[in-house]
Enzyme design. Sequence first.
Site, PDB file in Angstrom:
ATOM      1  N   HIS A  78       0.835  -1.199   0.000  1.00 50.55           N
ATOM      2  CA  HIS A  78       0.000   0.000   0.000  1.00 50.55           C
ATOM      3  C   HIS A  78       0.871   1.250   0.000  1.00 50.55           C
ATOM      4  O   HIS A  78       1.962   1.267   0.576  1.00 50.55           O
ATOM      5  CB  HIS A  78      -0.999   0.002   1.154  1.00 50.55           C
ATOM      6  CG  HIS A  78      -0.418  -0.083   2.537  1.00 50.55           C
ATOM      7  ND1 HIS A  78       0.078   1.005   3.201  1.00 50.55           N
ATOM      8  CD2 HIS A  78      -0.266  -1.138   3.386  1.00 50.55           C
ATOM      9  CE1 HIS A  78       0.494   0.636   4.406  1.00 50.55           C
ATOM     10  NE2 HIS A  78       0.315  -0.664   4.546  1.00 50.55           N
ATOM     11  N   ASP A  80      -0.157   4.324   1.089  1.00 55.45           N
ATOM     12  CA  ASP A  80      -0.484   5.271   2.165  1.00 55.45           C
ATOM     13  C   ASP A  80       0.256   4.942   3.461  1.00 55.45           C
ATOM     14  O   ASP A  80       0.637   3.794   3.699  1.00 55.45           O
ATOM     15  CB  ASP A  80      -1.996   5.291   2.422  1.00 55.45           C
ATOM     16  CG  ASP A  80      -2.576   3.920   2.770  1.00 55.45           C
ATOM     17  OD1 ASP A  80      -2.138   2.916   2.167  1.00 55.45           O
ATOM     18  OD2 ASP A  80      -3.452   3.842   3.654  1.00 55.45           O
ATOM     19  N   ASP A 111       6.281   0.143   7.162  1.00 55.18           N
ATOM     20  CA  ASP A 111       4.850  -0.068   6.864  1.00 55.18           C
ATOM     21  C   ASP A 111       4.381   0.928   5.823  1.00 55.18           C
ATOM     22  O   ASP A 111       3.928   2.003   6.168  1.00 55.18           O
ATOM     23  CB  ASP A 111       4.058   0.064   8.167  1.00 55.18           C
ATOM     24  CG  ASP A 111       2.578  -0.231   7.980  1.00 55.18           C
ATOM     25  OD1 ASP A 111       2.203  -0.761   6.921  1.00 55.18           O
ATOM     26  OD2 ASP A 111       1.806   0.072   8.898  1.00 55.18           O
ATOM     27  N   GLU A 145      -5.009   1.563   2.503  1.00 57.75           N
ATOM     28  CA  GLU A 145      -5.045   0.347   3.341  1.00 57.75           C
ATOM     29  C   GLU A 145      -5.213   0.702   4.801  1.00 57.75           C
ATOM     30  O   GLU A 145      -5.924   0.027   5.551  1.00 57.75           O
ATOM     31  CB  GLU A 145      -3.750  -0.464   3.158  1.00 57.75           C
ATOM     32  CG  GLU A 145      -3.762  -1.836   3.840  1.00 57.75           C
ATOM     33  CD  GLU A 145      -3.362  -1.851   5.305  1.00 57.75           C
ATOM     34  OE1 GLU A 145      -3.617  -2.850   5.991  1.00 57.75           O
ATOM     35  OE2 GLU A 145      -2.796  -0.850   5.797  1.00 57.75           O
ATOM     36  N   GLU A 146      -4.559   1.793   5.195  1.00 48.95           N
ATOM     37  CA  GLU A 146      -4.547   2.160   6.615  1.00 48.95           C
ATOM     38  C   GLU A 146      -5.901   2.627   7.138  1.00 48.95           C
ATOM     39  O   GLU A 146      -6.075   2.777   8.341  1.00 48.95           O
ATOM     40  CB  GLU A 146      -3.469   3.230   6.883  1.00 48.95           C
ATOM     41  CG  GLU A 146      -2.034   2.754   6.613  1.00 48.95           C
ATOM     42  CD  GLU A 146      -1.526   1.738   7.634  1.00 48.95           C
ATOM     43  OE1 GLU A 146      -2.294   1.333   8.520  1.00 48.95           O
ATOM     44  OE2 GLU A 146      -0.343   1.346   7.530  1.00 48.95           O
ATOM     45  N   GLU A 173       1.884  -7.738   3.336  1.00 44.62           N
ATOM     46  CA  GLU A 173       2.762  -7.321   4.438  1.00 44.62           C
ATOM     47  C   GLU A 173       2.616  -8.194   5.685  1.00 44.62           C
ATOM     48  O   GLU A 173       1.554  -8.726   5.959  1.00 44.62           O
ATOM     49  CB  GLU A 173       2.471  -5.870   4.823  1.00 44.62           C
ATOM     50  CG  GLU A 173       1.068  -5.680   5.375  1.00 44.62           C
ATOM     51  CD  GLU A 173       0.698  -4.221   5.605  1.00 44.62           C
ATOM     52  OE1 GLU A 173       1.515  -3.469   6.147  1.00 44.62           O
ATOM     53  OE2 GLU A 173      -0.420  -3.843   5.232  1.00 44.62           O
ATOM     54  N   HIS A 369       3.654   2.241  12.703  1.00 43.50           N
ATOM     55  CA  HIS A 369       2.809   3.329  13.234  1.00 43.50           C
ATOM     56  C   HIS A 369       3.466   4.066  14.411  1.00 43.50           C
ATOM     57  O   HIS A 369       2.819   4.868  15.077  1.00 43.50           O
ATOM     58  CB  HIS A 369       1.420   2.821  13.690  1.00 43.50           C
ATOM     59  CG  HIS A 369       0.637   2.144  12.605  1.00 43.50           C
ATOM     60  ND1 HIS A 369      -0.697   1.849  12.706  1.00 43.50           N
ATOM     61  CD2 HIS A 369       0.995   1.696  11.370  1.00 43.50           C
ATOM     62  CE1 HIS A 369      -1.124   1.250  11.592  1.00 43.50           C
ATOM     63  NE2 HIS A 369      -0.103   1.149  10.780  1.00 43.50           N
TER      64      HIS A 369
END
Length: 397
Positions: A78, A80, A111, A145-146, A173, A369
């Site tokens: 992803h 984002d 990520d 995705e997030e 992932e 994150h």
Amino acid sequence: MCTKWMDDPEIQRFREYLKIPSVHPDIDYDDCVAFLMKQALELDLPIAVYEVVPSKPVVVITWAGTEPNLPSILLNSHMDVVPIYEEHWTHPPFAATLTEDGFIFARGTQDMKGIGMMHLEAVRRLKSAAVRLKRTVHISFVPDEEIGGVVGMKSFTETEDFKSLNVGFCLDESMPCDDNAIYAFNGERTNREIKVTCRGTPMHGAELLPGTAGEKLHFIIDKFMKFREEERKKVAAGTPLGEVTTVNLTQVEGGVQINVIPENLSVSFDIRVAPERDHDEFEEMITRWCKEAGEGVTFEYFVKNPLVKSTRTDESVPFWAALKETVEHMGIELRCIICPGATDARYVRRRGIPAIGFSPISSTPMLLHAHDERIHVKVFKRGIDVMEKTVLAVANV
Ligand code: ZN
């Protein structure tokens, strides 16, 4: 600033991608698409941009195999990244600073822009070594995705365009591992968000009669908490989080005034059902609790995701054996677990396609994150090595 790795083209391209602030909310994906267009041009590979939802591009770079009719390999990442609290960062999160000791600091290093670049660089290396693969390889870059992937991977997997990619196996992932191992996710838990409403007869706060909303609410919370405690004990005894069902009380609502016993009270729970638990039985158990709590106790779903079967790790999925053998042959342990959170891989699995979460980031603390998300240059380069061999193996199954 480190000069040693500055001229390394793989590091340069990675840092260029990291510098694009594709951060929530309201992401403009234009710069990501332009960057990927440039990569495809350099690789001399066709690129397609699908806009199933306006301004939410899904980018697919394709390397045709020698037997293009065979089911293909999808390498998905992803574009984002999650928001940052810049004041907590040692280096600016979108400067992709390369430190003297070889760390790249940036949101997305783990990520998962790092993984997306490993996909691209693996193909670049194989292609420049004049390797030809049996199966077609598609490298996809998806949006949002997030925030659940609904306008990204979910929508895309429901299209004819996705179907025409004829995907037979997907890599997505996982997460970094702090020792010499790589995590593989072969399944995910099912998210269920429910609200239980308890109704009773409203009365004066000075009364002491049965059947109040409060008593029923107490009964319900007690049942959920006892269940939670049993699952918590399993985690304390060493069961991975992804294999237990988590229940968390997140909201309590109701009441009008402190001396009025209310007509209704409600409580909401965030639930993640483990793949091994019978989902229907779990729902029946909640229905039973509501009945036992007394009259007027009902529940409704805010989120009721369908059960998605985990990807099998046996001979029915030959790609799994190829992946495992490749990683272990490099002297790295492949540690297969159920993902404790959620990823876009579930939308691929829903289509009946085997999908494995696979982030080859070893000996690295988990900073998904988190503040100061970073990766060491050597770990990233090693990740490309692993990905190169993995792509070679799974695309030749
Ligand atoms: Zn991610």
